[in-house]
Scaffold this motif. Structure first.
Motif, PDB file in Angstrom:
ATOM      1  N   GLY A 124       0.799  -1.210   0.000  1.00  0.00           N
ATOM      2  CA  GLY A 124       0.000   0.000   0.000  1.00  0.00           C
ATOM      3  C   GLY A 124       0.831   1.259   0.000  1.00  0.00           C
ATOM      4  N   ALA A 125       2.147   1.117  -0.221  1.00  0.00           N
ATOM      5  CA  ALA A 125       3.054   2.261  -0.160  1.00  0.00           C
ATOM      6  C   ALA A 125       3.190   2.941  -1.521  1.00  0.00           C
ATOM      7  CB  ALA A 125       4.428   1.821   0.326  1.00  0.00           C
ATOM      8  N   LYS A 126       3.312   4.248  -1.482  1.00  0.00           N
ATOM      9  CA  LYS A 126       3.560   5.041  -2.685  1.00  0.00           C
ATOM     10  C   LYS A 126       5.069   5.185  -2.879  1.00  0.00           C
ATOM     11  CE  LYS A 126       3.295   9.771  -4.490  1.00  0.00           C
ATOM     12  NZ  LYS A 126       3.212   9.335  -5.885  1.00  0.00           N
ATOM     13  N   PRO A 127       5.624   4.696  -3.995  1.00  0.00           N
ATOM     14  CA  PRO A 127       7.059   4.880  -4.238  1.00  0.00           C
ATOM     15  C   PRO A 127       7.411   6.363  -4.317  1.00  0.00           C
ATOM     16  CG  PRO A 127       6.137   3.224  -5.722  1.00  0.00           C
ATOM     17  CD  PRO A 127       4.982   3.902  -5.057  1.00  0.00           C
ATOM     18  N   LEU A 128       8.469   6.743  -3.634  1.00  0.00           N
ATOM     19  CA  LEU A 128       8.910   8.134  -3.616  1.00  0.00           C
ATOM     20  C   LEU A 128      10.108   8.372  -4.513  1.00  0.00           C
ATOM     21  CD1 LEU A 128       8.789   8.854   0.222  1.00  0.00           C
ATOM     22  CD2 LEU A 128       7.085   9.504  -1.488  1.00  0.00           C
ATOM     23  N   LEU A 129      11.079   7.491  -4.427  1.00  0.00           N
ATOM     24  CA  LEU A 129      12.331   7.722  -5.125  1.00  0.00           C
ATOM     25  C   LEU A 129      12.909   6.412  -5.640  1.00  0.00           C
ATOM     26  CD1 LEU A 129      14.893   6.826  -3.049  1.00  0.00           C
ATOM     27  CD2 LEU A 129      13.971   8.787  -1.809  1.00  0.00           C
ATOM     28  N   PHE A 130      13.826   6.571  -6.586  1.00  0.00           N
ATOM     29  CA  PHE A 130      14.455   5.421  -7.224  1.00  0.00           C
ATOM     30  C   PHE A 130      15.910   5.742  -7.516  1.00  0.00           C
ATOM     31  CE2 PHE A 130      15.450   2.402 -10.596  1.00  0.00           C
ATOM     32  CZ  PHE A 130      14.789   1.248 -10.175  1.00  0.00           C
ATOM     33  N   LEU A 131      16.759   4.738  -7.395  1.00  0.00           N
ATOM     34  CA  LEU A 131      18.156   4.836  -7.798  1.00  0.00           C
ATOM     35  C   LEU A 131      18.485   3.624  -8.655  1.00  0.00           C
ATOM     36  CD1 LEU A 131      18.109   5.616  -4.441  1.00  0.00           C
ATOM     37  CD2 LEU A 131      20.315   6.544  -5.163  1.00  0.00           C
ATOM     38  N   ASP A 132      19.381   3.812  -9.629  1.00  0.00           N
ATOM     39  CA  ASP A 132      19.773   2.679 -10.461  1.00  0.00           C
ATOM     40  C   ASP A 132      21.267   2.408 -10.338  1.00  0.00           C
ATOM     41  OD1 ASP A 132      21.233   4.386 -12.292  1.00  0.00           O
ATOM     42  OD2 ASP A 132      19.351   4.866 -13.275  1.00  0.00           O
ATOM     43  N   TYR A 133      21.647   1.207 -10.722  1.00  0.00           N
ATOM     44  CA  TYR A 133      23.051   0.809 -10.725  1.00  0.00           C
ATOM     45  C   TYR A 133      23.327   0.081 -12.038  1.00  0.00           C
ATOM     46  CZ  TYR A 133      27.345  -1.754  -9.706  1.00  0.00           C
ATOM     47  OH  TYR A 133      28.622  -2.269  -9.757  1.00  0.00           O
ATOM     48  N   ILE A 134      24.273   0.603 -12.818  1.00  0.00           N
ATOM     49  CA  ILE A 134      24.647   0.014 -14.093  1.00  0.00           C
ATOM     50  C   ILE A 134      26.119  -0.339 -14.036  1.00  0.00           C
ATOM     51  CG2 ILE A 134      24.789   0.341 -16.599  1.00  0.00           C
ATOM     52  CD1 ILE A 134      22.735   2.685 -16.197  1.00  0.00           C
ATOM     53  N   ALA A 135      26.426  -1.620 -14.263  1.00  0.00           N
ATOM     54  CA  ALA A 135      27.814  -2.065 -14.291  1.00  0.00           C
ATOM     55  C   ALA A 135      28.117  -2.655 -15.661  1.00  0.00           C
ATOM     56  CB  ALA A 135      28.061  -3.114 -13.207  1.00  0.00           C
ATOM     57  N   THR A 136      29.273  -2.319 -16.207  1.00  0.00           N
ATOM     58  CA  THR A 136      29.621  -2.785 -17.548  1.00  0.00           C
ATOM     59  C   THR A 136      31.138  -2.842 -17.682  1.00  0.00           C
ATOM     60  OG1 THR A 136      29.270  -2.370 -19.917  1.00  0.00           O
ATOM     61  CG2 THR A 136      29.593  -0.436 -18.512  1.00  0.00           C
ATOM     62  N   GLY A 137      31.606  -3.576 -18.677  1.00  0.00           N
ATOM     63  CA  GLY A 137      33.044  -3.663 -18.887  1.00  0.00           C
ATOM     64  C   GLY A 137      33.625  -2.394 -19.470  1.00  0.00           C
ATOM     65  N   ARG A 138      32.884  -1.790 -20.388  1.00  0.00           N
ATOM     66  CA  ARG A 138      33.335  -0.549 -21.017  1.00  0.00           C
ATOM     67  C   ARG A 138      32.127   0.332 -21.259  1.00  0.00           C
ATOM     68  NH1 ARG A 138      33.662   1.532 -26.168  1.00  0.00           N
ATOM     69  NH2 ARG A 138      35.417   2.935 -26.593  1.00  0.00           N
ATOM     70  N   ILE A 139      32.123   1.513 -20.695  1.00  0.00           N
ATOM     71  CA  ILE A 139      30.968   2.406 -20.798  1.00  0.00           C
ATOM     72  C   ILE A 139      30.790   2.884 -22.233  1.00  0.00           C
ATOM     73  CG2 ILE A 139      30.075   4.683 -20.169  1.00  0.00           C
ATOM     74  CD1 ILE A 139      31.221   4.258 -17.386  1.00  0.00           C
ATOM     75  N   ASP A 140      29.598   2.646 -22.751  1.00  0.00           N
ATOM     76  CA  ASP A 140      29.173   3.224 -24.019  1.00  0.00           C
ATOM     77  C   ASP A 140      28.137   4.289 -23.665  1.00  0.00           C
ATOM     78  OD1 ASP A 140      27.687   3.834 -26.351  1.00  0.00           O
ATOM     79  OD2 ASP A 140      28.194   1.910 -27.263  1.00  0.00           O
ATOM     80  N   PRO A 141      28.464   5.557 -23.800  1.00  0.00           N
ATOM     81  CA  PRO A 141      27.547   6.617 -23.363  1.00  0.00           C
ATOM     82  C   PRO A 141      26.159   6.516 -23.976  1.00  0.00           C
ATOM     83  CG  PRO A 141      29.712   7.538 -23.805  1.00  0.00           C
ATOM     84  CD  PRO A 141      29.753   6.117 -24.286  1.00  0.00           C
ATOM     85  N   ASP A 142      26.067   6.097 -25.237  1.00  0.00           N
ATOM     86  CA  ASP A 142      24.754   5.989 -25.878  1.00  0.00           C
ATOM     87  C   ASP A 142      23.921   4.873 -25.266  1.00  0.00           C
ATOM     88  OD1 ASP A 142      25.257   8.105 -27.636  1.00  0.00           O
ATOM     89  OD2 ASP A 142      26.132   6.777 -29.157  1.00  0.00           O
ATOM     90  N   VAL A 143      24.570   3.753 -24.948  1.00  0.00           N
ATOM     91  CA  VAL A 143      23.855   2.645 -24.321  1.00  0.00           C
ATOM     92  C   VAL A 143      23.388   3.042 -22.922  1.00  0.00           C
ATOM     93  CG1 VAL A 143      24.088   0.305 -23.393  1.00  0.00           C
ATOM     94  CG2 VAL A 143      25.012   0.847 -25.658  1.00  0.00           C
ATOM     95  N   VAL A 144      24.264   3.675 -22.160  1.00  0.00           N
ATOM     96  CA  VAL A 144      23.884   4.114 -20.813  1.00  0.00           C
ATOM     97  C   VAL A 144      22.718   5.093 -20.883  1.00  0.00           C
ATOM     98  CG1 VAL A 144      24.642   5.401 -18.777  1.00  0.00           C
ATOM     99  CG2 VAL A 144      26.145   3.684 -19.800  1.00  0.00           C
ATOM    100  N   ALA A 145      22.758   5.995 -21.858  1.00  0.00           N
ATOM    101  CA  ALA A 145      21.668   6.962 -22.007  1.00  0.00           C
ATOM    102  C   ALA A 145      20.351   6.255 -22.320  1.00  0.00           C
ATOM    103  CB  ALA A 145      22.001   7.970 -23.098  1.00  0.00           C
ATOM    104  N   ASP A 146      20.411   5.223 -23.172  1.00  0.00           N
ATOM    105  CA  ASP A 146      19.201   4.472 -23.487  1.00  0.00           C
ATOM    106  C   ASP A 146      18.665   3.734 -22.263  1.00  0.00           C
ATOM    107  OD1 ASP A 146      18.843   5.206 -26.104  1.00  0.00           O
ATOM    108  OD2 ASP A 146      19.751   3.413 -26.970  1.00  0.00           O
ATOM    109  N   ILE A 147      19.563   3.146 -21.495  1.00  0.00           N
ATOM    110  CA  ILE A 147      19.133   2.436 -20.282  1.00  0.00           C
ATOM    111  C   ILE A 147      18.404   3.395 -19.340  1.00  0.00           C
ATOM    112  CG2 ILE A 147      19.901   1.195 -18.230  1.00  0.00           C
ATOM    113  CD1 ILE A 147      22.326   0.228 -19.912  1.00  0.00           C
TER     114      ILE A 147
END
Length: 368
Positions: A124-147
């Protein structure tokens, strides 16, 4: 993902529900392909929870509330009658493999949000906030932006704020183009408004809300059954559209509609049909001595599940213990409220069905 591997407070009291009856389990004339065959042994998750339970419990203080619900961790802010924070965390699981293969990375973020907030709203709780965690071998800025585009869309659907996250570049930990994605959410509810299942007794109605498809569960088995040839999946139109689009369809987020319905009906319990399917998740909201019967003919089974049933050779008991089979959320209500709840849920854009009732006993009885 299969929730048994999580170690949050909500899983400590969870026990494996058992199945009473069921249909199609005996198929000795055909080799079945099970979740274990796909490399997932859920008993290892249960063993891990048992081993780490004491470690986490040693950190609790007086604000940590136990025994109030099965889909979130509770932390009280204002004493007995004040605000309670409800927290949840989860990931997308091996559904990510299809994102890697297809290059379509802008929807799995919705799955990540859904896996967390659909648990939180069960209290019955209303979600207030969210955080994400993305781990990868090599950051591709376009892929991260899409995620993060997908994560942001999920947060908008849930009505919560994406307040931060972490992107970790970890060479040699991940294959080329691979990444992992997890999320963390916190919601809030007044203590006297917590939906905890305590009022569920035999004779209550169970109302199921349709899923959008596979959601994010059972994908180790899905990949074993459907394969990982992106081009083949993209051109397979046997279900009326690209099979790749079917498997990547984002998890439905029920938050806004469930909160509106909770303001109009006395919802006794809510179960998010996630890893473990009907068999594990519905009994998690029941008091001791309460089980249920589910009528498998009371709601439509989407074509993707028929395809998986055919290719796996699994019977109902195993299928409904792995996949959502077309129902993503189950509400327990007083029988006199069920028809009105269904009508109102449908008016809000859900597809709702009375799928069964609670009984004396334990576990889930599947019937046709």
């Amino acid at each position: 993902m299969h929730s048994a591997s999580a170690y949050a407070l909500l899983y400590y009291a969870k026990t494996s529900a058992f199945i009473n009856g069921g249909h199609g389990e005996d198929m000795n004339d055909k080799k079945k392909i099970t979740y274990a065959d796909a490399g997932v042994d859920v008993t290892r998750g249960y063993d891990a929870v048992a081993k780490i339970k004491a470690h986490a419990a040693s950190t609790f203080n007086a604000n940590v509330l136990q025994g109030l619900g099965s889909f979130g961790g509770f932390y009280s802010l204002d004493g007995e009658n004040g605000d309670v924070l409800v927290a949840g965390t989860d990931g997308v699981g091996t559904k990510l493999k299809y994102a890697f293969l297809s290059g379509k990375n802008d929807t799995v973020g919705i799955d990540c949000v859904a896996m967390c907030v659909n648990d939180i709203v069960c209290q019955g709780a209303k979600p207030l906030l969210f955080l994400d965690y993305i781990a990868t071998g090599r950051i591709d800025p376009d892929v991260v932006a899409d995620i993060v585009k997908g994560v942001s869309e999920g947060c908008r659907q849930a009505g919560c704020a994406l307040v931060g996250g972490e992107t970790a570049e970890m060479p040699s930990m991940y294959g080329d183009g691979d990444y992992d994605l997890a999320g963390f959410s916190v919601g809030i509810v007044k203590r006297d408004k917590i939906i905890n299942g305590a009022g569920i007794t035999p004779g209550c109605a169970l109302v199921g809300l349709a899923s959008s498809g596979l959601h994010s569960n059972g994908f180790s088995l899905v990949r074993k059954l459907l394969g990982e040839d992106a081009e083949k999946l993209d051109t397979d139109m046997s279900l009326g559209c690209s099979l790749l689009d079917v498997v990547l369809t984002p998890t439905r987020i029920y938050v806004k509609n469930m909160l509106e319905l909770a303001g109009k009906f006395d919802i006794l319990g809510l179960a998010n049909i996630t890893g473990g399917g009907f068999i594990e998740n519905i009994p998690r909201i029941f008091p001791k001595g309460v089980g249920c019967t589910v009528d498998l003919e009371s709601f439509p089974r989407p074509d993707i599940f028929e395809l998986l049933a055919q290719r796996s050779g699994l019977g109902d008991a195993e299928l409904y213990n792995t996949f959502n089979m077309g129902i993503g959320m189950v509400a327990a209500l007083k029988p006199e409220d069920a028809d009105g709840f269904v009508k109102q849920a449908n008016a809000l854009g859900e597809k709702a069905y009375i799928i069964g009732e609670t009984t004396a006993g334990e576990g889930v009885t599947l019937k046709r």
